[in-house]
Design a protein around this motif. Structure first.
Motif, PDB file in Angstrom:
ATOM      1  N   LEU A  27     -42.943  -7.433  15.966  1.00 29.50           N
ATOM      2  CA  LEU A  27     -41.897  -8.448  15.968  1.00 29.50           C
ATOM      3  C   LEU A  27     -40.783  -7.969  15.049  1.00 29.50           C
ATOM      4  O   LEU A  27     -41.047  -7.543  13.918  1.00 29.50           O
ATOM      5  CB  LEU A  27     -42.464  -9.783  15.464  1.00 29.50           C
ATOM      6  N   ALA A  28     -39.550  -8.030  15.525  1.00 33.63           N
ATOM      7  CA  ALA A  28     -38.405  -7.615  14.708  1.00 33.63           C
ATOM      8  C   ALA A  28     -38.298  -8.537  13.497  1.00 33.63           C
ATOM      9  O   ALA A  28     -38.477  -9.758  13.626  1.00 33.63           O
ATOM     10  CB  ALA A  28     -37.124  -7.672  15.525  1.00 33.63           C
ATOM     11  N   PRO A  29     -38.022  -7.971  12.307  1.00 34.77           N
ATOM     12  CA  PRO A  29     -37.944  -8.800  11.094  1.00 34.77           C
ATOM     13  C   PRO A  29     -36.983  -9.979  11.218  1.00 34.77           C
ATOM     14  O   PRO A  29     -37.267 -11.059  10.701  1.00 34.77           O
ATOM     15  CB  PRO A  29     -37.481  -7.817  10.014  1.00 34.77           C
ATOM     16  N   GLU A  30     -35.878  -9.806  11.936  1.00 33.18           N
ATOM     17  CA  GLU A  30     -34.916 -10.904  12.072  1.00 33.18           C
ATOM     18  C   GLU A  30     -35.439 -12.042  12.949  1.00 33.18           C
ATOM     19  O   GLU A  30     -34.897 -13.143  12.934  1.00 33.18           O
ATOM     20  CB  GLU A  30     -33.558 -10.392  12.586  1.00 33.18           C
ATOM     21  N   GLU A  31     -36.507 -11.805  13.689  1.00 26.69           N
ATOM     22  CA  GLU A  31     -37.109 -12.841  14.523  1.00 26.69           C
ATOM     23  C   GLU A  31     -38.268 -13.552  13.826  1.00 26.69           C
ATOM     24  O   GLU A  31     -38.778 -14.559  14.322  1.00 26.69           O
ATOM     25  CB  GLU A  31     -37.628 -12.230  15.825  1.00 26.69           C
ATOM     26  N   ALA A  32     -38.688 -13.049  12.667  1.00 27.26           N
ATOM     27  CA  ALA A  32     -39.887 -13.544  12.001  1.00 27.26           C
ATOM     28  C   ALA A  32     -39.802 -15.021  11.645  1.00 27.26           C
ATOM     29  O   ALA A  32     -40.735 -15.781  11.922  1.00 27.26           O
ATOM     30  CB  ALA A  32     -40.191 -12.712  10.757  1.00 27.26           C
ATOM     31  N   ILE A  33     -38.713 -15.461  11.025  1.00 24.29           N
ATOM     32  CA  ILE A  33     -38.628 -16.856  10.568  1.00 24.29           C
ATOM     33  C   ILE A  33     -38.759 -17.831  11.729  1.00 24.29           C
ATOM     34  O   ILE A  33     -39.523 -18.790  11.647  1.00 24.29           O
ATOM     35  CB  ILE A  33     -37.336 -17.121   9.754  1.00 24.29           C
ATOM     36  N   ASP A  34     -38.037 -17.586  12.810  1.00 25.03           N
ATOM     37  CA  ASP A  34     -38.114 -18.493  13.960  1.00 25.03           C
ATOM     38  C   ASP A  34     -39.516 -18.488  14.562  1.00 25.03           C
ATOM     39  O   ASP A  34     -40.055 -19.536  14.923  1.00 25.03           O
ATOM     40  CB  ASP A  34     -37.082 -18.114  15.025  1.00 25.03           C
ATOM     41  N   HIS A  35     -40.121 -17.305  14.636  1.00 22.30           N
ATOM     42  CA  HIS A  35     -41.469 -17.180  15.203  1.00 22.30           C
ATOM     43  C   HIS A  35     -42.492 -17.917  14.332  1.00 22.30           C
ATOM     44  O   HIS A  35     -43.339 -18.654  14.851  1.00 22.30           O
ATOM     45  CB  HIS A  35     -41.821 -15.703  15.341  1.00 22.30           C
ATOM     46  N   VAL A  36     -42.414 -17.723  13.026  1.00 22.37           N
ATOM     47  CA  VAL A  36     -43.365 -18.362  12.110  1.00 22.37           C
ATOM     48  C   VAL A  36     -43.208 -19.873  12.147  1.00 22.37           C
ATOM     49  O   VAL A  36     -44.195 -20.612  12.252  1.00 22.37           O
ATOM     50  CB  VAL A  36     -43.215 -17.812  10.673  1.00 22.37           C
ATOM     51  N   LEU A  37     -41.985 -20.358  12.067  1.00 21.71           N
ATOM     52  CA  LEU A  37     -41.757 -21.815  12.088  1.00 21.71           C
ATOM     53  C   LEU A  37     -42.239 -22.426  13.400  1.00 21.71           C
ATOM     54  O   LEU A  37     -42.896 -23.479  13.391  1.00 21.71           O
ATOM     55  CB  LEU A  37     -40.287 -22.136  11.848  1.00 21.71           C
ATOM     56  N   ALA A  38     -41.932 -21.782  14.513  1.00 25.45           N
ATOM     57  CA  ALA A  38     -42.390 -22.304  15.811  1.00 25.45           C
ATOM     58  C   ALA A  38     -43.915 -22.302  15.886  1.00 25.45           C
ATOM     59  O   ALA A  38     -44.520 -23.261  16.387  1.00 25.45           O
ATOM     60  CB  ALA A  38     -41.796 -21.466  16.945  1.00 25.45           C
ATOM     61  N   ALA A  39     -44.539 -21.248  15.371  1.00 32.04           N
ATOM     62  CA  ALA A  39     -46.004 -21.170  15.410  1.00 32.04           C
ATOM     63  C   ALA A  39     -46.643 -22.242  14.536  1.00 32.04           C
ATOM     64  O   ALA A  39     -47.627 -22.871  14.942  1.00 32.04           O
ATOM     65  CB  ALA A  39     -46.466 -19.779  14.974  1.00 32.04           C
TER      66      ALA A  39
END
Length: 192
Positions: free
Chosen positions: A131-143
């Motif tokens: 996962l690209a680092p810039e996508e991490a926050i959105d991915h973590v919050l959604a998860a």
């Protein structure tokens, strides 16, 4: 214990052949197979902090190839008891935001993690490999938001699968020659 959504076993095609960086230095798998058991258990504990998992993976050495080591890691992870999972979860760190993330993102992540811990009684874990680092926050919050709707038993299975994926990813990093299972581009050692 095997999660109900067991993926099929797949060879890791992106794992490069074992190479020696310097003459006389064993390749990572060769070192893994021949190092003293205590050293390998310590290395494995940086991949997943479960003594049962580390002991079981170390006990089945030598491994003929990286895929067999990864398969053994997966199998040992599927058999972890609730106590083993609690031991592993206690050593994990929370997902880390990039330094340039805005303040509201830090607040949102902290609030979501607090809600998760209040509901399930343990830290939230997620594997961010590939996962690209810039996508991490959105991915973590959604998860986190999605997983908050799980019942405790369902979430235990999801958490066990995420721990298995973390251990596998850390072993792949080790086998690529990083020398430490905890090395990750997404978070500090030992967890994600």
């Amino acid at each position: 214990m095997t999660p109900p959504h067991l993926p099929g076993r797949v060879a890791i095609s992106s794992l490069p052949e074992q190479t020696r960086d310097t003459p006389g230095t064993p390749a990572p798998l060769e070192h893994f197979n021949t190092a003293p058991a205590d050293e390998i258990r310590h290395t494995l504990l940086t991949c997943l902090h479960s003594l049962r998992w580390a002991t079981r993976v170390a006990a089945h050495r030598p491994y003929p190839n990286p895929d067999s080591l990864l398969a053994a890691s997966d199998e040992a992870a599927y058999d972890l008891t609730p106590g083993d999972l609690a031991e592993a979860l206690a050593a994990e760190t929370l997902p880390v935001l990039p330094d340039d993330a805005y303040g509201a993102a830090h607040m949102a992540l902290a609030a979501a993690q607090a809600a998760y811990e209040a509901r399930f009684g343990h830290r939230f874990v997620i594997c961010l490999d590939d996962l690209a680092p810039e996508e991490a926050i959105d991915h973590v919050l959604a998860a986190i938001r999605s997983r908050l709707t799980n019942d405790p038993e369902e979430e235990r299975g999801v958490t066990a699968e995420e721990l298995r994926r973390l251990a596998r990813g850390r072993l792949v990093t080790y086998l690529r020659g990083a020398g430490n299972c905890a090395t990750s581009p997404h978070a500090p050692a030992p967890g994600t």
